[in-house]
Every structure is written in C-alpha cells, then in structure tokens.
Write an enzyme that holds these catalytic residues in place. Structure first.
Site, PDB file in Angstrom:
ATOM      1  N   GLY A 278      -1.608 -10.041   6.088  1.00 18.18           N
ATOM      2  CA  GLY A 278      -1.702  -8.663   6.552  1.00 18.18           C
ATOM      3  C   GLY A 278      -0.442  -7.848   6.399  1.00 18.18           C
ATOM      4  NE  ARG A 323      -2.909  -4.929   2.301  1.00 16.89           N
ATOM      5  CZ  ARG A 323      -4.125  -4.396   2.303  1.00 16.89           C
ATOM      6  NH1 ARG A 323      -4.404  -3.395   1.500  1.00 16.89           N
ATOM      7  NH2 ARG A 323      -5.050  -4.828   3.135  1.00 16.89           N
ATOM      8  CB  CYS A 391     -24.280   9.582  -9.062  1.00 20.21           C
ATOM      9  SG  CYS A 391     -24.426   9.561 -10.835  1.00 20.21           S
ATOM     10  CD  GLU A 392     -21.987   7.945  -2.915  1.00 17.59           C
ATOM     11  OE1 GLU A 392     -22.166   8.418  -1.799  1.00 17.59           O
ATOM     12  OE2 GLU A 392     -22.803   7.233  -3.519  1.00 17.59           O
ATOM     13  CE1 TYR A 421      -8.305  -8.325   0.186  1.00 22.66           C
ATOM     14  CE2 TYR A 421      -6.182  -7.238   0.359  1.00 22.66           C
ATOM     15  CZ  TYR A 421      -7.006  -8.299   0.650  1.00 22.66           C
ATOM     16  OH  TYR A 421      -6.536  -9.337   1.396  1.00 22.66           O
TER      17      TYR A 421
END
Ligand code: PLP
Length: 463
Positions: A278, A323, A391-392, A421
């Site tokens: 994290g 990450r 399409c959003e 991610y």
C-alpha cells in the site's frame, strides 16, 4: 494534497471550470523525475526517450496505445526494497499490480518473493520459474482447487482470510499429507488511503478477521489446534497509496499486541508479521512518496519498539509492495486522434485507448499527469482532459492537466506512472484490444505482453 482552482489559466482566463488542477507548470516540456521512470528524458529533437529509445520509434515499431516499461528502473526498485529491508525481512512483490513471466524472472533474479491471489497468477509465477517456497497465496475466497494446487506445489505460505478457510486449508493439507505454512490476515481497525488514515472500531469490509471482539484470537486458537496448519504469523494490509506511516504504526502495535496475547495464552511466539503493501507513489508532482530505506527504517523501528514493550523477540517482518515497485516504471503511450475545445471549459483530447487500458481514473477518481511526448512545444499551456475512445462519458484517462495549445491529431502523448493496476485491470470493453507491454532497456525494446488481436477476441467467442 491541497489543490485549488487556479485563476490564471492562459487559454480560458475568465472562467475556470471546476477541477483539481493547479497552475500550469512553469515548463510544460519538463519531465518531473518524481513521476517518470528513471531513464526517461528528452532527446535532442525533443522527443521523450526511455532506456535510450525514442517514443516515435516505439510507436512506429509496436503501435499505440502501449505500456512502456523501464526494465532497469523496475530492477533498481526491486533491489532498493530488498536492500532496505535486508536479510532479516522479506519483500513480496504484489503480483496483482502487474504480472507477466518476464516480471517474475526479474523478481527472481533481484531476490524478491511474490504474492499471488488467484490460480492464474500462481500459474504465471510457477511457469516463469519462481520457486514455490518464495510465493505467498492471498485472497478472501480461494477455491478448493486453488488451495489444493497451492499446497501441492508447496507455496511458502497461504494467508488465511476467514474461519472457513482455516478449516478448509487444514483439511486439504491433511488429505495431501502435508502441513501448510500459513499466516492469518487480521483487520486491525485502521484504514489508510493516501495522506490520511482512519481508525475505525468495526471493520465493514470483506478482508481479514477482526482483532476486535477477540475474533482474531479465536482464529489463532483454531489454527494452532489443526494438524494441517503450521501457523507462522499474523498478516495485516491496511490500504493503498499510503504516504503517512501513522497507519502502519497503529497496525503494527495492534498486531504485536495479538502476538503478546498468543504468547500469554498458548506459550507460543509466532515468528513472523507481515505489514502488507500500500505504499504510495507520485502520480503527480504534488505527491511525495518515501524511499524504501525510510519505510524499512520506520517499520523496523515501530515493530522493534512495540515488541520490546511487550517483552517479545522481534519477529521477522515482511512487506508486500506492488504499486511502489512497478507503478513508477511505466508510462502509457497514446496517439492523439481528435482535439475538441469546449469554450469556457477545457479542451478534450481524445486518444486511441482509454478506460479499457486505464480504469483507475473512472474507478477511483485517480489523478494522472500527461506530457506531449513526440516533440516539445513553446505554445501556451492549455487546460485539457484526456479521454478515451469508449462509449462512456466517464471514459477519462487524465481528468485535469495542461498540454501545449498546439496539440494536434497525430501527436504522441504519454501518461506516466501507469505501471500498476492498469494492464492488470485492462478490459476488452467495446472489443478493445488490450495494449502490449514493452520492456525497454539499454537501447533495446521487446514485447513482454503482446497486443491482443481481433483473432484473440474471436477465439473466445465460440458462437
Ligand atoms: C493489493 C495488496 C498489496 C499491494 O498493494 P500496493 O498498493 O500495490 O502496494 C499487498 N498486500 C495485499 C494483501 C494486497 O491485497
């Protein structure tokens, strides 16, 4: 992270729309080393290069969109984590951030261990030669098949997430004639995100077994009685994109308290604690992540102090950065397709990818920056929103950023810090073809995950 609307946007000086942007950077052509992979720079023509290769060549050879990963930076970050934590601790790379067989080989060579949380990730790890004893298996609902395979191949640990799983893993291990090394994942009543952490009394989420109400103590009690399990420690993971060590401090203190209770009740000192991952990275210039050696020192000091206070020998610590290792090492390279100025608002720059290759902005309101990559420009900064081709209307890659006002179709732009991610959460929405991952190192680029083809899509569609 305080951000304020800045009144001095040069293009839309009168009415600045709501947003998270600050002032345009002093030099739009500059590449802040905080957010770009280590070998990224501009060549004499002004194009962005990584590992000695220019983005124009990468785009010609491999197409766009593409994830471009700086292999030497990835390896250097692995070494920095391993060196910082040293011989008395273990670093597990969280494979869910981004996993491929090349990545597994790099981890193996650089001395890291690996977290997996599905049968698919386990297959990838084993296929690329990661020794099973260096693999930890996670997840809140591992299937019986996944558990059986993990036990059979001999993973170094399974992290148990529920009472049912404690019984299930023991049962499977016994049936296979094995004793599986396990940790119990506890929820410590701390949730950390970015610059804050919240201490909550009860845990309204799916992971782990609560310390509160004696649940975790009961889980330990059960695990210690089951013949299929060798309980080696306690695991806690408190959140993501964390900069503030205070959450880890509370978490470590509560885990050590549990270790002390276990010693008092059972006469057993569990030898390991895992503090999870994290750790935050810089997505924009306003983020200030800590270096691995600072994190190692802070965590080591906290655990040592708490254990001394409780009269316990200091357990072996493990951490699980995902990450923080891969995130900063890659950028996404896009080609600009259309540029649409909306008067008084901002300019929409559409690229040839979008939420199918980076869902984080839509999913978490994540912040990114962007740079014109195929050239430099002296044009005035212009407030933009980088959007995809899906399409959003929520198909946004970079919500608020500045690009030179002469940005035009055919330009290449790059979004940094997309190593974690993004490819691992990529989708085929609108039958998009998921982009390749290119590993660049010492003047050579190679495909480590190839671009999908329309044949790949049709192969699954068996009519
Ligand atoms: C997701 C996860 C990690 C890695 O998180 P990062 O934010 O990528 O460092 C580590 N451990 C566990 C248990 C996780 O679920």
């Amino acid at each position: 992270m305080s951000r304020s609307a800045h009144p001095a946007g040069p293009r839309h000086a009168d009415v600045m729309p709501e947003g998270h942007y600050t002032a345009p950077p002093a030099d739009l052509n500059a590449l802040d080393p905080k957010v770009w992979a280590r070998t990224v720079t501009r060549d004499e023509d002004g194009a962005v290069t990584v590992g000695g290769i220019g983005v124009t060549r990468l785009a010609e050879e491999f197409g766009t969109p593409a994830y471009v990963l700086d292999e030497s930076d990835f390896r250097a970050r692995c070494r920095a984590w391993a060196d910082a934590f040293g011989q008395d601790a273990d670093v597990f790379y969280a494979g869910k951030a981004f996993l491929s067989r090349a990545v597994v080989r790099w981890l193996k060579e650089e001395g890291l261990n690996l977290d997996v949380c599905s049968g698919g990730e386990l297959t990838c790890a084993l296929d690329a030669g990661m020794p099973a004893e260096r693999i930890a298996f996670h997840g809140n609902n591992k299937t019986a098949e996944e558990i059986e395979r993990a036990v059979t191949v001999g993973v170094g640990r399974i992290v148990l997430d529920s009472f049912q799983e404690i019984a299930r893993v023991s049962h499977i291990a016994q049936r296979l004639g094995k004793r599986q090394r396990v940790q119990i994942r506890v929820t410590v009543g701390v949730e950390a995100h970015t610059h804050e952490f919240i201490a909550t009394a009860h845990e309204d989420q799916k992971f782990g077994i609560a310390l509160a109400g004696g649940q975790a103590a009961e889980a330990v009690r059960r695990a210690l009685t089951l013949d299929g399990l060798e309980l080696i420690g306690i695991h806690s993971h408190i959140g993501s994109q964390i900069f503030d060590m205070a959450g880890f401090e509370v978490s470590a203190r509560r885990v050590v308290q549990l270790l002390a209770e276990v010693r008092d009740e059972h006469g057993v000192e569990l030898p390991e604690i895992d503090l999870g991952g994290g750790l935050g990275i810089a997505y924009t210039s306003e983020d200030d992540p800590r270096e691995p050696h600072e994190i190692a020192k802070a965590l080591g000091d906290i655990v040592t102090r708490e254990c001394e206070a409780a009269g316990l020998a200091t357990p072996r610590i493990s951490v699980e950065p995902g990450r923080a290792i891969v995130g900063p090492t890659a950028f996404t390279l896009y080609e600009v397709g259309t540029v649409k100025p909306l008067d008084g608002l901002r300019t929409y720059v559409s690229v040839d990818g979008g939420m199918s290759d980076n869902i984080r902005t839509a999913l978490y309101d994540a912040e990114y920056t962007v740079a014109l990559a195929s050239r430099t420009s002296d044009a005035e900064p212009m407030l933009v929103r980088v959007v995809g081709k899906h399409c959003e209307s929520g198909d946004i890659v970079v919500k608020d950023a500045f690009l030179p006002s002469d940005i035009a179709p055919g330009d290449l732009i790059a979004v940094p810090a997309t190593g974690a991610y993004c490819r691992s959460m990529a989708s085929n929405y609108n039958h998009a073809l998921r982009p390749p991952v290119l590993a660049v190192r010492d003047g050579a680029a190679r495909v480590i995950v190839r671009r999908e083809t329309e044949e790949d899509l049709l192969r699954l569609d068996v009519g």
